[in-house]
Scaffold this motif. Structure first.
Motif, PDB file in Angstrom:
ATOM      1  N   GLY A   1       0.784  -1.230   0.000  1.00  0.00           N
ATOM      2  CA  GLY A   1       0.000   0.000   0.000  1.00  0.00           C
ATOM      3  C   GLY A   1       0.813   1.275   0.000  1.00  0.00           C
ATOM      4  N   TYR A   2       2.028   1.210  -0.497  1.00  0.00           N
ATOM      5  CA  TYR A   2       2.859   2.399  -0.590  1.00  0.00           C
ATOM      6  C   TYR A   2       2.544   3.151  -1.879  1.00  0.00           C
ATOM      7  CZ  TYR A   2       5.868   0.753   3.181  1.00  0.00           C
ATOM      8  OH  TYR A   2       6.351   0.354   4.389  1.00  0.00           O
ATOM      9  N   THR A   3       2.970   4.418  -1.901  1.00  0.00           N
ATOM     10  CA  THR A   3       2.905   5.251  -3.089  1.00  0.00           C
ATOM     11  C   THR A   3       4.320   5.715  -3.378  1.00  0.00           C
ATOM     12  OG1 THR A   3       0.746   6.044  -2.372  1.00  0.00           O
ATOM     13  CG2 THR A   3       1.822   7.300  -4.090  1.00  0.00           C
ATOM     14  N   CYS A   4       4.627   5.943  -4.637  1.00  0.00           N
ATOM     15  CA  CYS A   4       5.962   6.394  -5.015  1.00  0.00           C
ATOM     16  C   CYS A   4       5.855   7.818  -5.573  1.00  0.00           C
ATOM     17  CB  CYS A   4       6.562   5.449  -6.050  1.00  0.00           C
ATOM     18  SG  CYS A   4       8.304   5.742  -6.334  1.00  0.00           S
ATOM     19  N   ILE A   5       6.562   8.757  -4.945  1.00  0.00           N
ATOM     20  CA  ILE A   5       6.513  10.160  -5.374  1.00  0.00           C
ATOM     21  C   ILE A   5       7.929  10.730  -5.460  1.00  0.00           C
ATOM     22  CG2 ILE A   5       4.235  10.610  -4.377  1.00  0.00           C
ATOM     23  CD1 ILE A   5       5.774  12.061  -2.098  1.00  0.00           C
ATOM     24  N   PRO A   6       8.113  11.772  -6.270  1.00  0.00           N
ATOM     25  CA  PRO A   6       9.417  12.442  -6.304  1.00  0.00           C
ATOM     26  C   PRO A   6       9.530  13.453  -5.163  1.00  0.00           C
ATOM     27  CG  PRO A   6       7.984  13.400  -7.945  1.00  0.00           C
ATOM     28  CD  PRO A   6       7.226  12.264  -7.318  1.00  0.00           C
ATOM     29  N   LEU A   7      10.703  13.523  -4.558  1.00  0.00           N
ATOM     30  CA  LEU A   7      10.940  14.475  -3.477  1.00  0.00           C
ATOM     31  C   LEU A   7      11.756  15.675  -3.932  1.00  0.00           C
ATOM     32  CD1 LEU A   7      11.853  12.070  -0.533  1.00  0.00           C
ATOM     33  CD2 LEU A   7       9.659  13.141  -1.027  1.00  0.00           C
ATOM     34  N   ALA A   8      12.724  15.441  -4.818  1.00  0.00           N
ATOM     35  CA  ALA A   8      13.614  16.530  -5.218  1.00  0.00           C
ATOM     36  C   ALA A   8      14.258  16.253  -6.565  1.00  0.00           C
ATOM     37  CB  ALA A   8      14.700  16.730  -4.175  1.00  0.00           C
ATOM     38  N   LEU A   9      14.621  17.329  -7.244  1.00  0.00           N
ATOM     39  CA  LEU A   9      15.481  17.285  -8.425  1.00  0.00           C
ATOM     40  C   LEU A   9      16.756  18.014  -8.047  1.00  0.00           C
ATOM     41  CD1 LEU A   9      13.143  18.217 -11.408  1.00  0.00           C
ATOM     42  CD2 LEU A   9      14.135  16.003 -10.940  1.00  0.00           C
ATOM     43  N   TYR A  10      17.914  17.431  -8.391  1.00  0.00           N
ATOM     44  CA  TYR A  10      19.171  18.076  -8.041  1.00  0.00           C
ATOM     45  C   TYR A  10      20.257  17.666  -9.020  1.00  0.00           C
ATOM     46  CZ  TYR A  10      19.908  13.536  -5.804  1.00  0.00           C
ATOM     47  OH  TYR A  10      20.011  12.193  -5.567  1.00  0.00           O
ATOM     48  N   TRP A  11      21.345  18.424  -9.001  1.00  0.00           N
ATOM     49  CA  TRP A  11      22.505  18.134  -9.828  1.00  0.00           C
ATOM     50  C   TRP A  11      23.457  17.247  -9.058  1.00  0.00           C
ATOM     51  CZ3 TRP A  11      22.266  19.373 -14.748  1.00  0.00           C
ATOM     52  CH2 TRP A  11      21.500  20.451 -15.143  1.00  0.00           C
ATOM     53  N   LYS A  12      23.969  16.220  -9.712  1.00  0.00           N
ATOM     54  CA  LYS A  12      25.037  15.404  -9.147  1.00  0.00           C
ATOM     55  C   LYS A  12      26.117  15.372 -10.215  1.00  0.00           C
ATOM     56  CE  LYS A  12      25.904  11.195  -6.641  1.00  0.00           C
ATOM     57  NZ  LYS A  12      25.312   9.947  -6.187  1.00  0.00           N
ATOM     58  N   GLN A  13      27.173  16.117  -9.993  1.00  0.00           N
ATOM     59  CA  GLN A  13      28.187  16.441 -10.993  1.00  0.00           C
ATOM     60  C   GLN A  13      27.486  17.137 -12.158  1.00  0.00           C
ATOM     61  OE1 GLN A  13      29.902  12.562 -11.330  1.00  0.00           O
ATOM     62  NE2 GLN A  13      31.008  12.780  -9.415  1.00  0.00           N
ATOM     63  N   ASN A  14      27.444  16.546 -13.336  1.00  0.00           N
ATOM     64  CA  ASN A  14      26.770  17.222 -14.450  1.00  0.00           C
ATOM     65  C   ASN A  14      25.484  16.498 -14.857  1.00  0.00           C
ATOM     66  OD1 ASN A  14      27.986  14.970 -15.491  1.00  0.00           O
ATOM     67  ND2 ASN A  14      28.661  15.935 -17.376  1.00  0.00           N
ATOM     68  N   LYS A  15      24.985  15.629 -14.009  1.00  0.00           N
ATOM     69  CA  LYS A  15      23.774  14.861 -14.301  1.00  0.00           C
ATOM     70  C   LYS A  15      22.625  15.338 -13.415  1.00  0.00           C
ATOM     71  CE  LYS A  15      26.104  11.242 -16.435  1.00  0.00           C
ATOM     72  NZ  LYS A  15      27.264  11.972 -16.782  1.00  0.00           N
ATOM     73  N   VAL A  16      21.403  15.249 -13.944  1.00  0.00           N
ATOM     74  CA  VAL A  16      20.218  15.591 -13.164  1.00  0.00           C
ATOM     75  C   VAL A  16      19.716  14.316 -12.503  1.00  0.00           C
ATOM     76  CG1 VAL A  16      17.863  16.476 -13.238  1.00  0.00           C
ATOM     77  CG2 VAL A  16      19.607  17.455 -14.719  1.00  0.00           C
ATOM     78  N   LYS A  17      19.535  14.357 -11.204  1.00  0.00           N
ATOM     79  CA  LYS A  17      19.035  13.210 -10.452  1.00  0.00           C
ATOM     80  C   LYS A  17      17.695  13.570  -9.828  1.00  0.00           C
ATOM     81  CE  LYS A  17      22.720  10.666 -11.017  1.00  0.00           C
ATOM     82  NZ  LYS A  17      22.715   9.365 -11.662  1.00  0.00           N
ATOM     83  N   CYS A  18      16.866  12.552  -9.643  1.00  0.00           N
ATOM     84  CA  CYS A  18      15.559  12.728  -9.015  1.00  0.00           C
ATOM     85  C   CYS A  18      15.512  11.821  -7.800  1.00  0.00           C
ATOM     86  CB  CYS A  18      14.449  12.369 -10.007  1.00  0.00           C
ATOM     87  SG  CYS A  18      12.806  12.564  -9.329  1.00  0.00           S
TER      88      CYS A  18
END
Length: 159
Positions: free
Chosen positions: A107-124
């Protein structure tokens, strides 16, 4: 290692502030994000929102729906830019299997918490969450107010 200079911007692009208020965060994952060129330029300018975004798990893949990346007028001149398009999240197969199992069974839900840069890549940063009831939200708010008041009392006592 070089230290971060005081004038440099932080690596965080966008936060989902509503998530901590609405959900109990159980487990966090770091996912890559498949983006187009104009989206990366918009993210460098900080033009992203995760307010009503969520993660859809379909055919063994994870997709980010509802996130809004505002196109820059200078960067998307030759492309018809869709700011709310579905973007693919890049995760390992084991991580996707774990998320799918939790969402389907527990019964979990999956949501995004943040977008950020890690070196030159975008991570979520995505998380498995459970929804809070109304009384949980009130208890959290009461605890936050009490901690704030406690800090104020301690600060006044020390001066």
């Amino acid at each position: 290692m070089s230290k971060k200079k005081p004038g440099t911007p932080s690596s965080t692009i966008a936060l989902n502030k509503k998530a901590k208020h609405e959900y109990h965060i159980e487990q966090r994952f770091e996912a890559g994000l498949a983006l187009l060129g104009w989206e990366v330029k918009s993210l460098r300018a900080g033009k992203a929102q995760l307010v009503d975004a969520y993660v859809l798990l379909k055919n063994g893949e994870a997709w980010l729906l509802g996130s809004h990346i505002t196109p820059l007028t200078t960067a998307s001149t030759h492309v018809i830019a869709d700011p709310t398009r579905t973007r693919k999240l890049l995760l390992h197969a084991k991580e996707i299997a774990k998320i799918i199992g939790s969402v389907n069974q527990a019964g979990y839900t999956c949501i995004p918490l943040a977008l950020y840069w890690k070196q030159n890549k975008v991570k979520c940063e995505i998380a498995l969450v459970k929804g809070k009831k109304q009384f949980d939200k009130r208890a959290t708010e009461k605890e936050r107010d009490w901690n704030r008041q406690k800090q104020r009392i301690l600060r006044e006592a020390n001066t």
